[in-house]
Design a protein around this motif. Structure first.
Motif, PDB file in Angstrom:
ATOM      1  N   ASP A 117      35.864  47.266  29.814  1.00 32.98           N
ATOM      2  CA  ASP A 117      34.847  46.216  29.810  1.00 32.98           C
ATOM      3  C   ASP A 117      35.500  44.845  29.858  1.00 32.98           C
ATOM      4  O   ASP A 117      35.085  43.968  30.635  1.00 32.98           O
ATOM      5  CB  ASP A 117      33.987  46.349  28.552  1.00 32.98           C
ATOM      6  CG  ASP A 117      32.958  45.236  28.432  1.00 32.98           C
ATOM      7  OD1 ASP A 117      31.926  45.308  29.120  1.00 32.98           O
ATOM      8  OD2 ASP A 117      33.191  44.292  27.648  1.00 32.98           O
ATOM      9  N   THR A 118      36.541  44.638  29.065  1.00 30.11           N
ATOM     10  CA  THR A 118      37.219  43.345  29.035  1.00 30.11           C
ATOM     11  C   THR A 118      37.878  43.040  30.367  1.00 30.11           C
ATOM     12  O   THR A 118      37.785  41.913  30.882  1.00 30.11           O
ATOM     13  CB  THR A 118      38.273  43.324  27.914  1.00 30.11           C
ATOM     14  OG1 THR A 118      37.621  43.575  26.663  1.00 30.11           O
ATOM     15  CG2 THR A 118      38.988  41.986  27.853  1.00 30.11           C
ATOM     16  N   ILE A 119      38.536  44.030  30.960  1.00 32.01           N
ATOM     17  CA  ILE A 119      39.188  43.828  32.258  1.00 32.01           C
ATOM     18  C   ILE A 119      38.161  43.466  33.324  1.00 32.01           C
ATOM     19  O   ILE A 119      38.359  42.542  34.120  1.00 32.01           O
ATOM     20  CB  ILE A 119      39.981  45.082  32.666  1.00 32.01           C
ATOM     21  CG1 ILE A 119      41.176  45.279  31.732  1.00 32.01           C
ATOM     22  CG2 ILE A 119      40.468  44.977  34.113  1.00 32.01           C
ATOM     23  CD1 ILE A 119      41.894  46.600  31.915  1.00 32.01           C
ATOM     24  N   ALA A 120      37.043  44.182  33.338  1.00 31.03           N
ATOM     25  CA  ALA A 120      36.000  43.899  34.327  1.00 31.03           C
ATOM     26  C   ALA A 120      35.484  42.469  34.183  1.00 31.03           C
ATOM     27  O   ALA A 120      35.281  41.765  35.182  1.00 31.03           O
ATOM     28  CB  ALA A 120      34.855  44.891  34.170  1.00 31.03           C
ATOM     29  N   ARG A 121      35.286  42.031  32.961  1.00 34.87           N
ATOM     30  CA  ARG A 121      34.731  40.689  32.743  1.00 34.87           C
ATOM     31  C   ARG A 121      35.758  39.594  33.028  1.00 34.87           C
ATOM     32  O   ARG A 121      35.384  38.483  33.437  1.00 34.87           O
ATOM     33  CB  ARG A 121      34.165  40.586  31.326  1.00 34.87           C
ATOM     34  CG  ARG A 121      32.963  41.503  31.144  1.00 34.87           C
ATOM     35  CD  ARG A 121      32.291  41.420  29.802  1.00 34.87           C
ATOM     36  NE  ARG A 121      31.321  42.496  29.672  1.00 34.87           N
ATOM     37  CZ  ARG A 121      30.092  42.481  30.186  1.00 34.87           C
ATOM     38  NH1 ARG A 121      29.681  41.414  30.867  1.00 34.87           N
ATOM     39  NH2 ARG A 121      29.289  43.504  30.029  1.00 34.87           N
ATOM     40  N   LEU A 129      43.033  51.065  42.137  1.00 33.25           N
ATOM     41  CA  LEU A 129      43.524  50.888  40.775  1.00 33.25           C
ATOM     42  C   LEU A 129      43.709  49.390  40.553  1.00 33.25           C
ATOM     43  O   LEU A 129      44.285  48.705  41.390  1.00 33.25           O
ATOM     44  CB  LEU A 129      44.867  51.602  40.638  1.00 33.25           C
ATOM     45  CG  LEU A 129      45.457  51.782  39.257  1.00 33.25           C
ATOM     46  CD1 LEU A 129      44.702  52.868  38.502  1.00 33.25           C
ATOM     47  CD2 LEU A 129      46.932  52.174  39.389  1.00 33.25           C
ATOM     48  N   VAL A 130      43.240  48.866  39.414  1.00 36.48           N
ATOM     49  CA  VAL A 130      43.364  47.428  39.181  1.00 36.48           C
ATOM     50  C   VAL A 130      44.277  47.087  37.998  1.00 36.48           C
ATOM     51  O   VAL A 130      44.788  45.969  37.906  1.00 36.48           O
ATOM     52  CB  VAL A 130      41.983  46.760  38.981  1.00 36.48           C
ATOM     53  CG1 VAL A 130      41.156  46.882  40.253  1.00 36.48           C
ATOM     54  CG2 VAL A 130      41.234  47.341  37.792  1.00 36.48           C
ATOM     55  N   ALA A 131      44.464  48.037  37.064  1.00 35.92           N
ATOM     56  CA  ALA A 131      45.329  47.752  35.920  1.00 35.92           C
ATOM     57  C   ALA A 131      45.798  49.045  35.275  1.00 35.92           C
ATOM     58  O   ALA A 131      45.135  50.080  35.385  1.00 35.92           O
ATOM     59  CB  ALA A 131      44.590  46.899  34.885  1.00 35.92           C
ATOM     60  N   GLU A 132      46.944  48.970  34.615  1.00 33.14           N
ATOM     61  CA  GLU A 132      47.461  50.092  33.838  1.00 33.14           C
ATOM     62  C   GLU A 132      47.732  49.623  32.417  1.00 33.14           C
ATOM     63  O   GLU A 132      48.086  48.458  32.200  1.00 33.14           O
ATOM     64  CB  GLU A 132      48.756  50.628  34.447  1.00 33.14           C
ATOM     65  CG  GLU A 132      48.551  51.311  35.782  1.00 33.14           C
ATOM     66  CD  GLU A 132      49.833  51.923  36.302  1.00 33.14           C
ATOM     67  OE1 GLU A 132      49.972  53.154  36.230  1.00 33.14           O
ATOM     68  OE2 GLU A 132      50.695  51.155  36.777  1.00 33.14           O
ATOM     69  N   GLN A 133      47.556  50.518  31.470  1.00 30.65           N
ATOM     70  CA  GLN A 133      47.807  50.159  30.088  1.00 30.65           C
ATOM     71  C   GLN A 133      48.041  51.409  29.245  1.00 30.65           C
ATOM     72  O   GLN A 133      47.437  52.442  29.488  1.00 30.65           O
ATOM     73  CB  GLN A 133      46.636  49.366  29.491  1.00 30.65           C
ATOM     74  CG  GLN A 133      45.287  50.037  29.575  1.00 30.65           C
ATOM     75  CD  GLN A 133      44.559  49.815  30.881  1.00 30.65           C
ATOM     76  OE1 GLN A 133      44.738  48.809  31.540  1.00 30.65           O
ATOM     77  NE2 GLN A 133      43.723  50.772  31.262  1.00 30.65           N
TER      78      GLN A 133
END
Length: 325
Positions: free
Chosen positions: A48-52, A123-127
């Motif tokens: 949710d945080t990444i999307a926002r 893919l937009v991010a990895e964590q």
């Protein structure tokens, strides 16, 4: 034993973030109206945080509003079902995490097939996920935690963002490899896990740094290890792998999906919008602050990676002897 080469974060060659993949065909006037993004998780969590964080720059690239909706439940399949039932026109997207690969194993009677219902955008991010405990446990590192777990007569409860989440798999895998007893407690999101840890009603959680980071920073939780094969996010936190479990790697990611059948030109235009967002220095800095690292969205590369990782997930489920109810 799963090796790093076969772990959830399978590396693949990616060009620099500022280079968008060439889009085949013509996307026409897409988009000519707002694009709807479905978040299958609670507000405040990692995805949710990444999307926002990405939302304003994606809107800028597309020339239309990007509207985010949180539709939680059933391990993320409620939100997935909305996108699976949408027209294949690129106007309804799924912004999901690596549990996308686990839900089909964890949730029975799904009205759609995760493997065929969606078209990967990128893919937009990895964590990594973080194994954290309450200071009341009196341990300061993973070795101390494992010793306490082995000395206890009852399983230690650990909270995660839900059944079939990366945290769930990581906890079950650690319990199997370390020979300890852990009891999984599923929450609706990482924010709920951190809330109970802050309140002292939960002693252990495996969740994103975005959710647990504030507690770690103010001393209300202790981060003992990250689930990735290498240190990511806060580099001061050691990996579980380097603490006696070589090859341990259960890394999460965040990716974007459209409905299967969406024209390739539209998929690539959406991927370019994602890359426009993650190439922004402010966006990348904000992702780093929550323990994520930006990647480049490429539909074909993401599709190939999903094929590999599905088999890796099945291997972890078998090794950890996870039985989904």
């Amino acid at each position: 034993m799963l090796t790093r080469r076969s772990a959830l974060s399978v590396p693949f060659a990616m060009p620099a973030l500022h280079r968008a993949a060439a889009a085949p065909g013509d996307a026409g006037d897409f988009p000519s109206r707002p694009v709807r993004v479905i978040l299958p998780y609670a507000a405040g969590g990692q995805a949710d945080t990444i999307a926002r964080v990405m939302q304003p720059r994606m809107s800028e690239a597309l020339g239309q509003p990007v509207v985010i909706e949180n539709r939680t439940g059933a391990g993320g399949s409620i939100g997935g079902g909305i996108v699976a039932a949408s027209p294949p026109d690129g106007y309804t997207l799924l912004f999901d995490a690596a549990s996308f690969l686990i839900v089909p194993l964890a949730v029975r009677g799904l009205p759609f097939d995760y493997e065929t219902a969606f078209a990967p955008v990128g893919l937009v991010a990895e964590q990594p996920y973080v194994l954290a405990v309450s200071p009341s446990m009196g341990v300061s590192d993973l070795a101390g935690f494992l010793a306490a777990a082995r000395a206890g007569s009852e399983p230690i409860a650990y909270g995660t963002p839900g059944i079939g989440s990366i945290g769930h798999l990581a906890g079950a895998l650690l319990a199997t490899r370390a020979g300890i007893q852990l009891e999984h407690v599923a929450y609706r999101g990482g924010a709920d896990v951190s809330r109970d840890m802050a309140a002292g009603t939960l002693r252990m959680g495996i969740l994103s740094y975005n959710s647990i980071g504030p507690l770690v920073q103010d001393g209300r939780a202790r981060a003992l290890g990250v689930t990735s094969g290498i240190r990511r996010g806060d580099r001061r936190i050691p990996t579980i792998a380097e603490n006696g479990f070589p090859g341990f790697e259960v890394t999460s990611w965040t990716g974007v999906f459209a409905r299967a059948g969406t024209p390739p030109a539209i998929l690539h235009k959406l991927a370019a919008a994602c890359n426009h967002a993650t190439a922004d220095a402010t966006v990348r800095e904000r992702l780093i602050a929550i323990g994520s690292e930006a990647t480049e969205a490429q539909p074909e590369a993401f599709a190939a990676r999903l094929v590999t990782e599905r088999e890796v997930v099945k291997g972890i489920v078998r090794e950890a002897r996870i039985v989904f109810q």
